[in-house]
Design an enzyme around this catalytic site. Structure first.
Site, short mmCIF file in Angstrom:
data_model
loop_
_atom_site.label_atom_id
_atom_site.label_comp_id
_atom_site.label_asym_id
_atom_site.label_seq_id
_atom_site.Cartn_x
_atom_site.Cartn_y
_atom_site.Cartn_z
N ILE A 129 23.97 1.46 -9.25
CA ILE A 129 24.05 0.70 -10.49
C ILE A 129 24.89 1.44 -11.53
O ILE A 129 25.29 0.83 -12.53
CB ILE A 129 22.65 0.38 -11.05
CG1 ILE A 129 21.90 1.65 -11.48
CG2 ILE A 129 21.83 -0.38 -10.03
CD1 ILE A 129 20.58 1.35 -12.16
N GLU A 130 25.14 2.70 -11.31
CA GLU A 130 26.00 3.45 -12.24
C GLU A 130 27.47 3.18 -11.98
O GLU A 130 28.23 2.94 -12.91
CB GLU A 130 25.73 4.96 -12.10
CG GLU A 130 24.47 5.45 -12.76
CD GLU A 130 24.61 5.45 -14.28
OE1 GLU A 130 25.75 5.46 -14.77
OE2 GLU A 130 23.58 5.45 -14.95
N SER A 131 27.89 3.24 -10.72
CA SER A 131 29.32 3.21 -10.41
C SER A 131 29.64 2.43 -9.15
O SER A 131 30.81 2.38 -8.77
CB SER A 131 29.82 4.65 -10.24
OG SER A 131 29.14 5.27 -9.15
#
Length: 517
Positions: A129-131
């Site tokens: 979900i970050e990258s």
């Protein structure tokens, strides 16, 4: 009884040997006696090699997903936010597949590091979900890497950033930094959902929300806090990923299979070597090499120490060492060049027979041939030894990443391209675009005057204003047609600290400015 004991001893003594047979030890240079590189953001990866061997001996699962599921230990969050993100991922199987395919290179390492710290394995899914597990992801406010550190927070957690390397993109170093930070937040707030919220919004934002609810006599758990919209979605989004990993068939998805064994290992390389050559010696593509070593920002990998460490697929480590030991030609084709006063970028590109775009990308500059550069550049060594010098790694490490340049005139250039058609000749094109045939050949690296239908040549169309009439006149400057441009990846969320802020967006959630790390 004694026979059983003897049989048991033989079994345990033989088992590690079976494990060792499948593990590729990190390759080393036979002449190495150097130490780990403190100055350029390297991390000592020796422990990772031994940890992989140890973990393999204790783990029986063949699939990494089984190992991840066994380590789930965070309380589930059932909310409308979770349902929304489940539906979003379920409706985009191609996106999920690409993200999981990227994770194959890194997820095993992260799971091992998470388990070593006794953390729930949900944390290993956080880069999704970050990258989207893109190590080169870069947000508009300069958060970078799979864990999306902004520059200031990266430095706070030991991720160095200079001309040669950005350790926020270093998968092993950034993983250590992210887990250190998450453990710190868990110690502060005592719950993983609050720690994750603080990782997204900043500990100050979460602490103030908790205190505000406490004064109002309201519950102080994550779901009752008044938090920025992005942070309210952050933990449910991870819950959605967890649910999909746990039962992918329920969402009509299939998980890309990931073996429960290390994908990469460390090798020791000389203190200066071109990235392209390193990939060739390992027998892998430059794309694969860059995916494992995304922190290097130049085409030449360089350090002031006697050696440096690289990540390679486990199967390629011995290839690299064997080929390197037998390699007798120069390891780098790059030197440094200090421009003369007022020298233009386009003139420098012509002098060193390199396309404007490649020279610009190599030196972090905009591809404008009319720029005047006032600092040292990386250029091909070629036949210009009298004009260039061997690279001074320490001195060039001090060059600001954002380089100051100035325009030489008010002339503007518009990049255009020409696709060669049947009947086109070099002389016709030279006349049409106002350049010489020699320029076209040099800037497009043509070895003969023959052109092939369908071939693409790139030019810069100059637009200048006449002092007498105000009308625009144009001429063209040829540039290398085969040069490629790198695209800028974006992160999946926004963050800021007291000294810096960043903002980005996703397809699933409207983003708000939040505090990060």
């Amino acid at each position: 009884m004694r026979f059983n004991e003897l049989l048991l001893c033989i079994t345990f003594s033989a088992f590690p040997m079976l494990v060792m047979a499948e593990y590729v030890e990190p390759a080393t240079l036979s002449t190495d006696n150097g130490s780990y590189d403190e100055n350029f953001g390297e991390t000592d990866s020796e422990s990772y090699s031994s940890s992989y061997q140890f973990e393999d001996a204790l783990t029986l699962q063949e699939s990494l997903w089984d190992r991840v599921r066994d380590g789930f230990n965070m309380p589930d969050i059932d909310s409308t936010y979770t349902n929304k993100h489940e539906q979003w991922y379920a409706s985009r199987p191609d996106y999920v597949s690409r993200m999981l395919e990227r994770s194959k290179k890194y997820l095993y390492h992260i799971v091992v590091e998470v388990e070593k710290r006794g953390m729930p394995t949900e944390i290993a899914l956080l880069p999704m979900i970050e990258s989207g597990f893109n190590p080169k992801a870069l947000s508009t406010s300069k958060a970078s890497g799979i864990w999306q550190f902004i520059p200031s927070t990266g430095k706070d957690f030991g991720l160095k950033q200079n001309y040669w390397k950005d350790s926020r993109k270093d998968v092993t170093a950034a993983t250590q930094a992210a887990l250190n930070y998450l453990q710190k937040l868990y110690t502060m707030f005592g719950a993983w959902d609050l720690a994750l919220a603080a990782y997204n919004a900043g500990e100050g934002t979460v602490a103030r929300a908790i205190e505000r609810n406490r004064q109002l006599g309201l519950p102080t758990d994550y779901q009752h806090l008044s938090l920025p919209d992005e942070t309210r979605n952050y933990v449910p989004k991870l819950q959605a990923i967890k649910n999909i990993v746990f039962r992918p068939e329920q969402y009509g998805l299939t998980l890309n299979e990931i073996p429960n064994k290390p994908y990469f290992t460390t090798v020791q390389a000389p203190n200066k070597i071109d990235a392209k050559l390193a990939a060739e010696l390992a027998g892998i593509s430059l794309e694969e090499f860059s995916a494992l070593n995304p922190s290097f920002t130049r085409p030449v990998l360089i350090t002031e120490n006697s050696f440096q460490k690289l990540l390679l697929p486990t199967w390629a480590a011995s290839n690299f060492t064997n080929n390197l030991n037998g390699y007798t030609r120069p390891l780098s084709n790059w030197h440094s060049y200090h421009p003369k006063r007022g020298e233009r970028l386009g003139d420098i590109a012509n002098r060193f027979d390199i396309s404007l775009y490649e020279l610009s990308a190599t030196n972090n500059l905009k591809p404008n041939r009319n720029l005047i550069v006032r600092r040292t550049l990386l250029v091909p060594a070629g036949n210009h030894s009298t004009l260039t010098k061997p690279i001074d790694a320490v001195a060039m490490a001090q060059i600001p990443i954002e380089v100051a340049v100035e325009k030489a005139s008010a002339n503007k250039y518009t990049a255009i391209s020409h696709k060669v058609k049947q009947g086109d000749t070099l002389s016709k094109l030279a006349k049409r675009y106002g350049v010489s045939s020699k320029q076209i050949m040099q800037q497009n690296h043509l070895k003969s005057k023959s052109l092939t239908a369908g071939q693409t040549l790139q030019f810069e169309q100059q637009e200048s204003t006449s002092s007498g009439s105000g009308k625009k006149s144009s001429s063209a400057h040829a540039t290398k047609g085969s040069a490629s441009r790198s695209s800028s990846a974006t992160s999946h969320r926004a963050k800021k600290t007291s000294s810096s802020a960043r903002k980005t967006s996703t397809s699933t959630t409207k983003k708000s400015k939040t505090s990060h790390k």
